[in-house]
Each structure stands twice: as C-alpha cells, then as structure tokens.
Scaffold this motif. Structure first.
Motif, PDB file in Angstrom:
ATOM      1  N   TYR A 138     -57.082  -8.302   5.134  1.00  0.00           N
ATOM      2  CA  TYR A 138     -56.229  -7.188   4.738  1.00  0.00           C
ATOM      3  C   TYR A 138     -55.836  -6.233   5.864  1.00  0.00           C
ATOM      4  CZ  TYR A 138     -54.998  -2.605   2.812  1.00  0.00           C
ATOM      5  OH  TYR A 138     -54.384  -1.407   2.556  1.00  0.00           O
ATOM      6  N   ASP A 173     -52.265 -11.591  -4.221  1.00  0.00           N
ATOM      7  CA  ASP A 173     -52.654 -10.411  -3.431  1.00  0.00           C
ATOM      8  C   ASP A 173     -53.859 -10.769  -2.575  1.00  0.00           C
ATOM      9  OD1 ASP A 173     -52.431  -7.883  -2.396  1.00  0.00           O
ATOM     10  OD2 ASP A 173     -53.096  -6.828  -4.191  1.00  0.00           O
ATOM     11  N   ASP A 174     -54.159  -9.902  -1.630  1.00  0.00           N
ATOM     12  CA  ASP A 174     -55.255 -10.215  -0.701  1.00  0.00           C
ATOM     13  C   ASP A 174     -56.622  -9.906  -1.290  1.00  0.00           C
ATOM     14  OD1 ASP A 174     -54.280  -7.338  -0.163  1.00  0.00           O
ATOM     15  OD2 ASP A 174     -56.293  -7.393   0.678  1.00  0.00           O
ATOM     16  N   SER A 175     -56.706  -8.879  -2.149  1.00  0.00           N
ATOM     17  CA  SER A 175     -58.015  -8.502  -2.685  1.00  0.00           C
ATOM     18  C   SER A 175     -57.857  -7.646  -3.930  1.00  0.00           C
ATOM     19  CB  SER A 175     -58.818  -7.713  -1.631  1.00  0.00           C
ATOM     20  OG  SER A 175     -58.095  -6.565  -1.238  1.00  0.00           O
ATOM     21  N   VAL A 186     -59.983  -4.484  -5.561  1.00  0.00           N
ATOM     22  CA  VAL A 186     -61.060  -3.547  -5.235  1.00  0.00           C
ATOM     23  C   VAL A 186     -61.586  -2.942  -6.537  1.00  0.00           C
ATOM     24  CG1 VAL A 186     -61.693  -1.524  -3.869  1.00  0.00           C
ATOM     25  CG2 VAL A 186     -60.024  -3.146  -2.969  1.00  0.00           C
ATOM     26  N   ARG A 187     -60.887  -1.974  -7.062  1.00  0.00           N
ATOM     27  CA  ARG A 187     -61.286  -1.412  -8.358  1.00  0.00           C
ATOM     28  C   ARG A 187     -60.614  -2.148  -9.523  1.00  0.00           C
ATOM     29  NH1 ARG A 187     -60.370   2.961  -5.016  1.00  0.00           N
ATOM     30  NH2 ARG A 187     -62.048   4.464  -4.814  1.00  0.00           N
ATOM     31  N   GLY A 188     -59.532  -2.809  -9.228  1.00  0.00           N
ATOM     32  CA  GLY A 188     -58.799  -3.522 -10.267  1.00  0.00           C
ATOM     33  C   GLY A 188     -57.598  -2.754 -10.781  1.00  0.00           C
ATOM     34  N   THR A 189     -57.448  -1.527 -10.350  1.00  0.00           N
ATOM     35  CA  THR A 189     -56.364  -0.709 -10.906  1.00  0.00           C
ATOM     36  C   THR A 189     -54.980  -1.209 -10.482  1.00  0.00           C
ATOM     37  OG1 THR A 189     -56.824   0.816  -9.111  1.00  0.00           O
ATOM     38  CG2 THR A 189     -57.615   1.455 -11.252  1.00  0.00           C
ATOM     39  N   THR A 190     -54.860  -1.642  -9.235  1.00  0.00           N
ATOM     40  CA  THR A 190     -53.552  -2.115  -8.760  1.00  0.00           C
ATOM     41  C   THR A 190     -53.135  -3.367  -9.527  1.00  0.00           C
ATOM     42  OG1 THR A 190     -54.089  -1.275  -6.572  1.00  0.00           O
ATOM     43  CG2 THR A 190     -52.242  -2.809  -6.695  1.00  0.00           C
ATOM     44  N   GLU A 235     -61.467   4.269   8.730  1.00  0.00           N
ATOM     45  CA  GLU A 235     -60.523   3.232   9.116  1.00  0.00           C
ATOM     46  C   GLU A 235     -59.712   3.862  10.234  1.00  0.00           C
ATOM     47  OE1 GLU A 235     -59.932   0.918   4.907  1.00  0.00           O
ATOM     48  OE2 GLU A 235     -58.339   2.191   5.616  1.00  0.00           O
ATOM     49  N   ASP A 262     -62.692   1.239   4.650  1.00  0.00           N
ATOM     50  CA  ASP A 262     -62.934   2.147   3.533  1.00  0.00           C
ATOM     51  C   ASP A 262     -62.996   1.368   2.235  1.00  0.00           C
ATOM     52  OD1 ASP A 262     -63.139   4.672   2.190  1.00  0.00           O
ATOM     53  OD2 ASP A 262     -61.122   4.260   1.472  1.00  0.00           O
ATOM     54  N   SER A 306     -49.250  -6.827   1.542  1.00  0.00           N
ATOM     55  CA  SER A 306     -50.501  -7.498   1.901  1.00  0.00           C
ATOM     56  C   SER A 306     -50.571  -8.943   1.419  1.00  0.00           C
ATOM     57  CB  SER A 306     -51.690  -6.696   1.375  1.00  0.00           C
ATOM     58  OG  SER A 306     -51.555  -6.483  -0.009  1.00  0.00           O
ATOM     59  N   PHE A 350     -54.074   3.656  -1.342  1.00  0.00           N
ATOM     60  CA  PHE A 350     -55.434   4.166  -1.195  1.00  0.00           C
ATOM     61  C   PHE A 350     -55.485   5.580  -0.651  1.00  0.00           C
ATOM     62  CE2 PHE A 350     -57.523   0.667  -2.662  1.00  0.00           C
ATOM     63  CZ  PHE A 350     -58.886   0.708  -2.410  1.00  0.00           C
TER      64      PHE A 350
HETATM   65  P1  AMP Z   1     -57.500  -1.767  -6.446  1.00  0.00           P
HETATM   66  O1  AMP Z   1     -56.388  -1.224  -7.214  1.00  0.00           O
HETATM   67  O2  AMP Z   1     -58.600  -0.725  -6.269  1.00  0.00           O
HETATM   68  O3  AMP Z   1     -58.061  -3.053  -6.983  1.00  0.00           O
HETATM   69  O4  AMP Z   1     -56.965  -2.043  -4.968  1.00  0.00           O
HETATM   70  C1  AMP Z   1     -56.469  -3.296  -4.618  1.00  0.00           C
HETATM   71  C2  AMP Z   1     -55.413  -3.166  -3.560  1.00  0.00           C
HETATM   72  O5  AMP Z   1     -55.894  -2.383  -2.472  1.00  0.00           O
HETATM   73  C3  AMP Z   1     -54.991  -4.505  -3.008  1.00  0.00           C
HETATM   74  O6  AMP Z   1     -53.592  -4.600  -3.171  1.00  0.00           O
HETATM   75  C4  AMP Z   1     -55.367  -4.476  -1.537  1.00  0.00           C
HETATM   76  O7  AMP Z   1     -54.313  -4.953  -0.753  1.00  0.00           O
HETATM   77  C5  AMP Z   1     -55.632  -3.040  -1.237  1.00  0.00           C
HETATM   78  N1  AMP Z   1     -56.833  -2.812  -0.418  1.00  0.00           N
HETATM   79  C6  AMP Z   1     -57.917  -3.583  -0.285  1.00  0.00           C
HETATM   80  N2  AMP Z   1     -58.813  -3.019   0.542  1.00  0.00           N
HETATM   81  C7  AMP Z   1     -58.290  -1.851   0.953  1.00  0.00           C
HETATM   82  C8  AMP Z   1     -58.724  -0.800   1.835  1.00  0.00           C
HETATM   83  N3  AMP Z   1     -59.890  -0.863   2.435  1.00  0.00           N
HETATM   84  N4  AMP Z   1     -57.893   0.241   2.027  1.00  0.00           N
HETATM   85  C9  AMP Z   1     -56.714   0.304   1.409  1.00  0.00           C
HETATM   86  N5  AMP Z   1     -56.242  -0.637   0.559  1.00  0.00           N
HETATM   87  C10 AMP Z   1     -57.018  -1.710   0.331  1.00  0.00           C
END
Ligand code: AMP
Length: 478
Positions: free
Chosen positions: A254, A357-359, A361-365, A12, A399, A295, A325
């Motif tokens: 994002y 939220d916008d997305s 990814v792993r679900g942890t956030t 990135e 990423d 975001s 991240f």
């Molecule tokens: P997670 O906890 O893995 O589900 O991450 C979700 C969060 O990561 C969301 O709040 C997104 O805004 C953010 N996110 C999504 N894609 C990316 C990326 N490529 N790099 C950093 N943050 C991200």
C-alpha cells in the motif's frame, strides 16, 4: 500518563536531503512534493549555509507550507534536509513538526526520521532521570539527546553510540553545518535510497523523489548502513550488529508509490503480480474487474490480465481530496469515501463486478464502496484484496489502528464478507504475497498479517499481546 507513552505510533513519514547543490532547499521542496503520499499533516526543511542551520516548518501540505517563493530566501545554503509527516490529533502540533533542529555544545544539528522506535520510553525515562528536558512528544528527540550526551568525541562515534541504544524502525537524515548523514536501521524496515545530481548527493525515502529532480539512482542505503557526506565526499559505515533484514511488506502492498523502486523491486510490478496471484487464488465468474483507485489499480490490472475479465474504471476518484485516513473521526471517514469516490453507473449497471483493493483495515471503506457499487446497479459485487487480512497493528511506522479496531483481528472472512455486504470476499494468501514479491517470508516484516514482530518490545511480558505497553487510545491534547 506521560504523553509520549500515551500516543500510538503514527509516524508515516518521508525524508529527503541534498548535499552540495546551489538550489538545495528548492530541490528538497520538490523531493518532499514527490513524497507527499508518505505524510500529509506537516512538513519542514532545514538548510545549511555552511555556518548556520535555517529552518522553515509548519502544519499542512508541502505546496501550502512552501507555496511562497520568498520562503526559500530564508533557507539559504548548499545543503538541506526535509520531512513530511502524518499524525493524528494530539500529536499533530507544531512542536512535533520535523526536521528537529537544535543547538548544542558542539554546534547545530537537524534530524528527520521515518519509522518508530520501540524502546523510546525506556530511554526517555533514563535521560530524564539525568536531567534531560524534552520539548516534543516524538521519539526522534531521543536520538538528539543521545547524540548530545554521548561521551564520544567525533560526531560519527556519538551517532554510533546513539544508534546502539535505539531499537525499532528508523531511516534518519542528519544535517550539520558541514555534513549530511543518513542512517537506516539494521532490519531496514523503511526504504531509503541514495542518488546523485551532478556532483551533489541526494537521499530519499523513495526513488520517485529522485526522478522528479532528475537525480540518478545510485543504490539503496543498506539495512544497518550509515552514509556520511561532507566536502571530502561520501563514506559508508556499518557500525551496528548485523541482523536478518526485514523490510516492511506493507510498503509494497500500500504505502510506497507504484513508480518507486524499493527493496530491490519496482512497486508497480509487485502489485500487478499480487493481482495475478489473487486471480489464481480467488477466481470468480464476473463481467468486469474494477479497482478502488488509486491503491487497487495495479493489482486490478494484474487480476484482469490473469483472469481474462475486462478491466474497467467503475469508480472515479477526486484527486484533490487527501487520503481518507487523514480524517481522525469515524463519522468523517464515512463521509470521506463519498467525497473521494463516485461510481460510473454506465459501467456498473447490471454487471457482475470484481472490486480490487489492497487491504481492509476497519472495513468501513469496503462497506461503503460495496453499497455504492450496488446502488449504481451492479448485479453482483465480489471483493478481492491483494494482501492477507490485516490483523495486527504496525509498530514500525505504518499507521494502523489498535488491534481491536482491525476487523480481521476478531472476525472470520465470512463475517467480514457479511459486514461489507459483498457476494464473495477473497484475500491473497501469505504465500501468494511472498510469491509476488519473489522472496521468502523470513526476508520481510509481515507482522501486520501474522503478528510476528521482528523487533521485540522491551516492556512486554512474555504472553502479552504486542499491543504496545505504551499506547493507550490517543487523547486530545490541549
Ligand atoms: P478501512 O476503511 O479502515 O477498511 O480502510 C481501508 C482502506 O484504507 C483501503 O482502501 C486501503 O487502501 C487504505 N489503507 C490501508 N492501510 C492504510 C494506512 N496505513 N493509511 C492509510 N490508508 C490505509
């Protein structure tokens, strides 16, 4: 296994350059500052005084690396290019900090790259077989070798040779003693724009960097375009075969800054429209709409406007903490959410809350945040995501973790809802996303949502998952 083979693409990045300005390095510093969201691990500037190139680069944020005014004395000249980079452990070593600058038989050249090449290893193998020695583990270095080994005479012809060999995503900025050249891949995956400041030309990943230095936005550099600037002015070339452009939809979702203008649109307006669309697709009876800052903010405003549910700030962000991240280990990332966000109990107590939220990814956030909102007294927590489920990794410069780590690659929406412990969960549909952008699906890369990769991977067997043949889990380098 070869180091370049082993690490997954995690480029990135942001790039910025200015040609013919007495304060070229200072302006590049400011430009990188505005692009910091595109990469926080390392940064660098290479300047040209017309005879020699000068470089300063290091691990760290722009303000830290260039925090001392003295540094600019070592970056003289009227032209400069710069780079901000994100990477994870292993490849985050000083030798991988960009711009890359080299001396070769025809002079000096520096290059800054945003994006990822998909045929890097094949070319590297060939070059090594002919004796090339690589100093870094970055795919960008391949471009420098291709330039140096081309049989063509002029720099532009050598560049055309090099660009004809590489495949994937690239926005490139080159600086020589006397010229600056920008190139964008034919698919136009990553954004790149052209600006003017008096009689100087400026190139930046996003228009927000032009705004900071008061440069006028001229236009975006087009997919497949090469822009050459020297003392005679600017010339534009299209040396590559034309393909259907597929800019990255995730830049809108994002990655880009909301105040930027990319791919013909303002990012904020697109995100707000995503929120409105999300409200139409996933209505819920609730008392307040809150964003996950930052975001989720534009989409939450759109959701609130469309649904008529009041917008509130139920989570406050500490702005002095980097993106979650950045921390490479799971344990730290869990902690990171708490460092970064704190609930406003007075806003949330007893309320039915829609969280945007916008997305995921792993679900942890999301899991941490839902828990945080409940602990603050919310009666119900409804999660709404302003993009479709992210089920496939990106190989073009965003990423993302491996496919198996993406929660939606192996779980249904209801399973994800249960994992994040939400009362309900709704994702924006692919159609809804495209409607928000005002474009059809074919005109964007949406591989992270659909797995439809517009540029194929040369070493993949027909039925193999686009899991990148190259990228195993990263291992720590000594
Ligand atoms: P997670 O906890 O893995 O589900 O991450 C979700 C969060 O990561 C969301 O709040 C997104 O805004 C953010 N996110 C999504 N894609 C990316 C990326 N490529 N790099 C950093 N943050 C991200």
């Amino acid at each position: 296994m070869d180091e370049m083979l082993m690490h997954k693409p995690e480029e990135e990045c942001g790039i910025f350059g200015v040609f013919n300005h007495p304060e070229a390095s200072n302006l590049t510093y400011l430009g990188l500052y505005a692009l910091q969201h595109r990469g926080q691990e390392s940064c660098g500037i290479v300047s040209s005084d017309g005879v020699n190139l000068h470089a300063h680069k290091s691990m760290g944020l722009v303000a830290d690396v260039f925090g001392n005014q003295e540094i600019f004395k070592s970056l003289p000249g009227r032209s400069a290019i710069g780079h901000v980079r994100y990477s994870t452990t292993g490849s985050s070593v000083i030798k991988n900090v960009q711009p890359i600058n080299v001396d070769y038989s025809r002079g000096s050249i520096a290059v800054a790259h945003n994006g990822n090449l998909v045929n890097a290893q094949i070319i590297k193998d060939e070059l090594e077989a002919y004796g090339s020695i690589f100093q870094t583990t970055m795919d960008t270095e391949i471009i420098v070798h291709l330039l140096a080994t081309s049989k063509a005479n002029s720099l532009l012809d050598r560049l055309t040779d090099a660009l004809n060999r590489i495949q994937g995503a690239y926005c490139l900025l080159f600086l020589t003693e006397t010229r600056m050249i920008a190139a964008r891949d034919p698919n136009g995956f990553r954004p790149l724009c052209l600006g003017r400041l008096g009689s100087s030309y400026v190139v930046a990943s996003e228009s927000c960097a032009l705004d900071l230095i008061d440069a006028e936005f001229i236009r975006e550099i087009e997919p497949g375009e090469v822009v050459h600037v020297d003392k005679n002015g600017l010339t534009s070339y299209f040396p590559l075969k034309k393909v259907q452009p597929t800019p990255c939809i995730f830049e809108f979702v994002y990655f880009a800054r909301p105040d930027s203008h990319i791919f013909g649109k303002n990012v904020y307006q697109v995100r707000k429209e995503q929120g409105r669309q999300l409200a139409r697709e996933h209505k819920v009876d609730a008392d307040i709409v809150i964003p996950i800052p930052d975001s989720g903010v534009p989409a939450a405003l759109g959701y609130a406007e469309e649904s008529g549910i009041p917008f509130e700030l139920g989570l406050i962000r500490n702005h002095y903490v980097g993106r979650t991240f950045i921390e490479p280990q799971q344990a730290i990332r869990h902690f990171g959410v708490k460092i970064k966000l704190n609930p406003v109990r007075e806003v949330l107590k007893g309320k039915r809350v829609v969280v945007i939220d916008d997305s995921i990814v792993r679900g942890t956030t999301s899991r941490k945040i839902v828990k945080m909102i409940r602990n603050a007294g919310a009666a119900e927590v409804h999660v709404r995501i302003s993009s479709p489920p992210t089920s496939y990794p990106c190989y073009y410069g965003i990423d993302t973790p491996n496919r198996k780590e993406l929660i939606s690659s192996s779980h249904s929406i209801d399973e994800i809802r249960r994992y994040i412990t939400a009362d309900s969960l709704g994702y924006l549909s692919e159609e809804g996303l495209m409607a928000s952008v005002g474009a059809d699906k074919e005109s964007f890369c949406h591989a992270c949502f659909t797995g439809g990769y517009p540029v194929k991977f040369p070493r993949l067997a027909q039925d193999e998952e686009p899991q990148m043949p190259l990228f195993e889990k990263e291992t720590e380098k000594k």
